[in-house]
Write a protein that holds these residues in place. Structure first.
Motif, mmCIF file in Angstrom:
data_model
loop_
_atom_site.group_PDB
_atom_site.id
_atom_site.type_symbol
_atom_site.label_atom_id
_atom_site.label_comp_id
_atom_site.label_asym_id
_atom_site.label_seq_id
_atom_site.Cartn_x
_atom_site.Cartn_y
_atom_site.Cartn_z
ATOM 1 N N MET A 164 2.236 5.371 3.654
ATOM 2 C CA MET A 164 1.255 5.729 3.809
ATOM 3 C C MET A 164 1.250 7.263 2.938
ATOM 4 S SD MET A 164 -0.798 3.871 5.851
ATOM 5 C CE MET A 164 -2.064 5.128 5.928
ATOM 6 N N CYS B 27 -2.031 0.856 8.164
ATOM 7 C CA CYS B 27 -1.557 1.583 9.144
ATOM 8 C C CYS B 27 -2.410 0.925 10.409
ATOM 9 C CB CYS B 27 -2.860 2.440 9.151
ATOM 10 S SG CYS B 27 -3.051 4.668 10.064
ATOM 11 N N VAL C 73 -1.553 6.860 0.200
ATOM 12 C CA VAL C 73 -2.668 8.078 0.346
ATOM 13 C C VAL C 73 -3.010 8.212 -0.455
ATOM 14 C CG1 VAL C 73 -4.108 9.369 1.716
ATOM 15 C CG2 VAL C 73 -2.687 6.997 2.673
ATOM 16 N N PHE D 103 -4.945 14.333 6.551
ATOM 17 C CA PHE D 103 -4.329 13.251 6.352
ATOM 18 C C PHE D 103 -2.853 14.366 5.934
ATOM 19 C CE2 PHE D 103 -1.889 10.994 3.371
ATOM 20 C CZ PHE D 103 -1.055 9.970 4.445
ATOM 21 N N ALA E 101 -4.166 0.605 2.593
ATOM 22 C CA ALA E 101 -3.395 1.712 3.694
ATOM 23 C C ALA E 101 -4.049 1.819 4.901
ATOM 24 C CB ALA E 101 -3.447 3.822 3.293
ATOM 25 N N VAL F 46 -7.649 8.299 7.855
ATOM 26 C CA VAL F 46 -7.168 6.822 6.634
ATOM 27 C C VAL F 46 -8.732 6.330 6.554
ATOM 28 C CG1 VAL F 46 -5.821 5.349 6.344
ATOM 29 C CG2 VAL F 46 -4.346 6.784 7.852
#
Length: 396
Positions: A219, A383, A223, A317, A379, A283
């Motif tokens: 991640m 996730c 991201v 995040f 992502a 996210v």
């Protein structure tokens, strides 16, 4: 300094935390500051703006490549001493920047700053949670991120203003002076914090085979790559696609940075209640906001509002995934785990800037939101399908 404040933290816990927050501010001010000084640096040192821009690129890649090796080297050092040594390197490197007579010396000084950056961001969050009560860990992490957000709002513009009026060298000198003040403050208030056990390369599989940490690291690549695909080119997007005048672009970017403070406040307030839901929300939010960017460009108020919410989501995040890294890493390995996170994050920054540049070159700057959004959707899928079930397994 044993008096307790109303929220259960003593002055002896608050004061070091304030010092770390100030340190985060100066480190990120230094990271962003050359962006606003590139033209002056290029003219003064007789290099092209593209070559001056390499100061920023090399900085990011040094952080990416050296975060883990440097932390493995210093993992056993007592953390108060390590923090002070890191700040000392930061100060000396900025003094060298201020007196640099040519491009090579300036580049060497920025590499020195990047090395101090790599170590600081490996230890800042683990240190913050170790010097406060367990129930105040989210507050401690949010304060560190607040220092970063304030740097984006105040630090970089202030460095540019100083550079415009009294020269770019003075900007670097001012950062060195401010860092020296913070150094003296930390020398006076920061407690000794035992270092970890020797963390050798042989122990890396403990971190790299942990399913949650591996998910977090993926991640930390996806991201930021998605985010910087768009954010690296947000200024030309706002100008060419949204049609914003220069003063509105400045206002929007300032609001984006300021929104990060609110994002850290949301983390401190809501993360501990539902960590898995908080992670999922930020996210998914980032993906939706990137995909909606082109549609929002029809109105200056709408695109500005979207950028503000985007700034909130990205900051949330960052701090949430730092918290998850610290939560799952063995305590003595937390700085090394964070160094991996920081290194991968910086790879994402570089990859995002490259990918966004390719989109602008071969498609259009108008398409950067869609390009970044597609990566962010990947992502989201990972996730929700892989990482979130593991987090929920820990949270009843």
């Amino acid at each position: 300094m044993s008096g307790s404040t109303g929220d259960g933290m003593s002055a002896g816990q608050w004061l070091p935390l304030v010092g770390l927050t100030l340190s985060a501010f100066i480190f990120n001010t230094s990271e962003f500051m050359p962006i606003g000084l590139l033209t002056d640096i290029a003219v003064d040192l007789h290099v092209t703006e593209a070559r001056a821009g390499m100061l920023i690129s090399v900085y990011a890649w040094v952080v990416a490549l050296l975060s883990l090796p440097l932390m493995l080297l210093v993992a056993r050092m007592e953390y108060r001493r390590l923090l002070l040594v890191t700040l000392a390197l930061f100060i000396v490197s900025h003094l060298l920047s201020a007196v640099a007579g040519n491009y090579a010396v300036l580049m060497a000084s920025r590499i020195g700053v990047a090395c101090s950056h790599a170590v600081f961001w490996s230890i800042a969050s683990p240190l913050a949670v170790r010097i406060v009560p367990e129930k105040r860990r989210s507050l401690a992490l949010s304060m560190i991120v607040t220092g970063t957000s304030v740097a984006m709002v105040v630090g970089m513009p202030l460095g540019r203003i100083i550079g415009l009026y009294v020269g770019w060298r003075t900007s670097f000198l001012c950062v060195a002076v401010l860092a020296a003040v913070v150094f003296c403050y930390l020398l006076a208030v920061f407690p000794k914090v035992p270092g970890g056990k020797s963390f050798s390369v042989r122990r890396l599989p403990v971190l790299l085979k942990h399913p949650v940490l591996v998910g977090i690291y993926l991640m930390a690549l996806l991201v930021p790559t998605a985010h910087y695909t768009v954010y690296s080119y947000i200024e030309p997007f706002l100008q060419q696609v949204a049609g914003l005048p220069a003063e509105w672009i400045t206002l929007t970017l300032t609001a984006f940075g300021a929104a990060g403070i609110f994002g850290s406040m949301l983390f401190a307030r809501y993360y501990d209640r539902r960590p898995a839901r908080f992670v999922a929300a930020v996210v998914v939010g980032i993906a939706l906001l990137l995909l909606l960017l082109r549609s929002a460009a029809f109105d200056r108020y709408v695109v500005m509002a979207l950028c503000i919410v985007w700034g909130i989501a990205v900051t949330a995040f960052n701090v949430a995934f730092q918290a998850e890294t610290i939560r799952y890493a063995p305590e003595d390995a937390a700085p090394v785990a964070m160094s991996i996170f920081s290194g991968i994050y910086n790879v994402g920054i570089g990859c995002g800037a490259l990918f966004g540049g390719a989109v602008c070159t071969y498609l259009s700057v108008a398409d950067i939101g869609y390009a970044g959004g597609v990566l962010a959707v990947a992502a989201v899928v990972f996730c929700l399908c892989r990482l979130l079930p593991l987090l929920k397994g820990r949270i009843s």
